[in-house]
Design a protein around this motif. Sequence first.
Motif, mmCIF file in Angstrom:
data_model
loop_
_atom_site.group_PDB
_atom_site.id
_atom_site.type_symbol
_atom_site.label_atom_id
_atom_site.label_comp_id
_atom_site.label_asym_id
_atom_site.label_seq_id
_atom_site.Cartn_x
_atom_site.Cartn_y
_atom_site.Cartn_z
ATOM 1 N N GLU A 102 0.813 -1.209 0.000
ATOM 2 C CA GLU A 102 0.000 0.000 0.000
ATOM 3 C C GLU A 102 0.846 1.259 0.000
ATOM 4 N N GLN A 103 1.922 1.231 0.753
ATOM 5 C CA GLN A 103 2.799 2.394 0.830
ATOM 6 C C GLN A 103 3.412 2.688 -0.540
ATOM 7 N N TRP A 104 3.826 1.663 -1.270
ATOM 8 C CA TRP A 104 4.451 1.861 -2.576
ATOM 9 C C TRP A 104 3.431 2.285 -3.623
ATOM 10 N N VAL A 105 2.210 1.784 -3.507
ATOM 11 C CA VAL A 105 1.159 2.224 -4.430
ATOM 12 C C VAL A 105 0.862 3.701 -4.193
ATOM 13 N N TYR A 106 0.835 4.125 -2.930
ATOM 14 C CA TYR A 106 0.615 5.545 -2.629
ATOM 15 C C TYR A 106 1.729 6.394 -3.228
ATOM 16 N N TYR A 107 2.965 5.958 -3.089
ATOM 17 C CA TYR A 107 4.084 6.710 -3.676
ATOM 18 C C TYR A 107 3.940 6.804 -5.194
ATOM 19 N N LEU A 108 3.501 5.723 -5.828
ATOM 20 C CA LEU A 108 3.294 5.749 -7.277
ATOM 21 C C LEU A 108 2.142 6.676 -7.663
ATOM 22 N N VAL A 109 1.078 6.690 -6.860
ATOM 23 C CA VAL A 109 -0.040 7.605 -7.118
ATOM 24 C C VAL A 109 0.445 9.046 -7.030
ATOM 25 N N LEU A 110 1.190 9.357 -5.995
ATOM 26 C CA LEU A 110 1.711 10.704 -5.818
ATOM 27 C C LEU A 110 2.664 11.077 -6.952
ATOM 28 N N LEU A 111 3.506 10.144 -7.354
ATOM 29 C CA LEU A 111 4.458 10.400 -8.428
ATOM 30 C C LEU A 111 3.744 10.562 -9.774
ATOM 31 N N ALA A 112 2.867 9.632 -10.117
ATOM 32 C CA ALA A 112 2.173 9.701 -11.409
ATOM 33 C C ALA A 112 1.272 10.930 -11.493
ATOM 34 N N GLY A 113 0.528 11.188 -10.432
ATOM 35 C CA GLY A 113 -0.341 12.367 -10.429
ATOM 36 C C GLY A 113 0.438 13.661 -10.416
ATOM 37 N N GLY A 114 1.516 13.693 -9.652
ATOM 38 C CA GLY A 114 2.328 14.909 -9.576
ATOM 39 C C GLY A 114 3.018 15.231 -10.890
ATOM 40 N N ILE A 115 3.617 14.226 -11.502
ATOM 41 C CA ILE A 115 4.317 14.465 -12.761
ATOM 42 C C ILE A 115 3.328 14.825 -13.866
ATOM 43 N N SER A 116 2.237 14.083 -13.976
ATOM 44 C CA SER A 116 1.280 14.390 -15.047
ATOM 45 C C SER A 116 0.650 15.770 -14.843
ATOM 46 N N GLY A 117 0.384 16.141 -13.594
ATOM 47 C CA GLY A 117 -0.181 17.462 -13.326
ATOM 48 C C GLY A 117 0.797 18.582 -13.634
ATOM 49 N N MET A 118 2.054 18.414 -13.206
ATOM 50 C CA MET A 118 3.053 19.458 -13.473
ATOM 51 C C MET A 118 3.327 19.612 -14.968
ATOM 52 N N VAL A 119 3.423 18.496 -15.675
ATOM 53 C CA VAL A 119 3.682 18.564 -17.118
ATOM 54 C C VAL A 119 2.495 19.201 -17.841
ATOM 55 N N THR A 120 1.282 18.863 -17.436
ATOM 56 C CA THR A 120 0.100 19.449 -18.075
ATOM 57 C C THR A 120 0.033 20.945 -17.841
ATOM 58 N N VAL A 121 0.304 21.382 -16.615
ATOM 59 C CA VAL A 121 0.275 22.817 -16.324
ATOM 60 C C VAL A 121 1.404 23.533 -17.064
ATOM 61 N N ALA A 122 2.592 22.934 -17.093
ATOM 62 C CA ALA A 122 3.737 23.591 -17.744
ATOM 63 C C ALA A 122 3.558 23.671 -19.255
ATOM 64 N N THR A 123 3.039 22.629 -19.871
ATOM 65 C CA THR A 123 2.889 22.653 -21.326
ATOM 66 C C THR A 123 1.638 23.395 -21.780
ATOM 67 N N GLY A 124 0.682 23.569 -20.898
ATOM 68 C CA GLY A 124 -0.552 24.262 -21.273
ATOM 69 C C GLY A 124 -0.543 25.733 -20.934
ATOM 70 N N ALA A 125 0.548 26.218 -20.335
ATOM 71 C CA ALA A 125 0.622 27.631 -19.972
ATOM 72 C C ALA A 125 0.670 28.491 -21.225
ATOM 73 N N PRO A 126 0.020 29.647 -21.199
ATOM 74 C CA PRO A 126 0.050 30.510 -22.387
ATOM 75 C C PRO A 126 1.468 31.003 -22.662
ATOM 76 N N GLN A 127 1.796 31.060 -23.930
ATOM 77 C CA GLN A 127 3.132 31.510 -24.324
ATOM 78 C C GLN A 127 3.169 33.028 -24.328
ATOM 79 N N ARG A 128 4.218 33.584 -23.810
ATOM 80 C CA ARG A 128 4.426 35.033 -23.818
ATOM 81 C C ARG A 128 5.049 35.445 -25.145
ATOM 82 N N GLY A 129 4.647 36.583 -25.654
ATOM 83 C CA GLY A 129 5.214 37.089 -26.887
ATOM 84 C C GLY A 129 6.639 37.597 -26.660
ATOM 85 N N ARG A 130 7.434 37.549 -27.701
ATOM 86 C CA ARG A 130 8.812 38.045 -27.602
ATOM 87 C C ARG A 130 8.817 39.548 -27.677
ATOM 88 N N ARG A 131 9.741 40.150 -26.979
ATOM 89 C CA ARG A 131 9.860 41.611 -26.980
ATOM 90 C C ARG A 131 11.002 42.042 -27.829
#
Length: 146
Positions: free
Chosen positions: A117-146
Amino acid sequence: MSTTRAQPQPQPSPSDPPGAALTPTAVAGIVLLCLAAILAAAIELLLVPLREGTTMVPVSVLFAAVSNVVLPRMGRSFATRTGAMAAPFLAWLVPMVLLALTARPEGDVIVPGGGGEQWVYYLVLLAGGISGMVTVATGAPQRGRR
């Protein structure tokens, strides 16, 4: 005989201008997504010790990865701000950590230490954390160049 045409409605811009207020519909949608993320975290935590006979069935890892891709993308549909994507992810992350680490007054815990159970929890935290961070980082609006 003259016919009048309806003027086409202006299309909303793909990105919110800086400092623009969110519409009440967008705020309500983001709040509902945050509540859905809290519910998803609770269900995933309750599914961590799921077994079929003596075999662990870690379906909560898959649920965590999928929910943290879908919920932030839905947040992006309400507002083009990064905060609209980050809010459901953070609403998932906080209860995921707090509910798993705090014991009830009777001494009961949601995620028991040791064993699979402890290892499954770690995998849940890892899979959810990585997928959430990657989704937020790649979906962020791009800033225009100055």
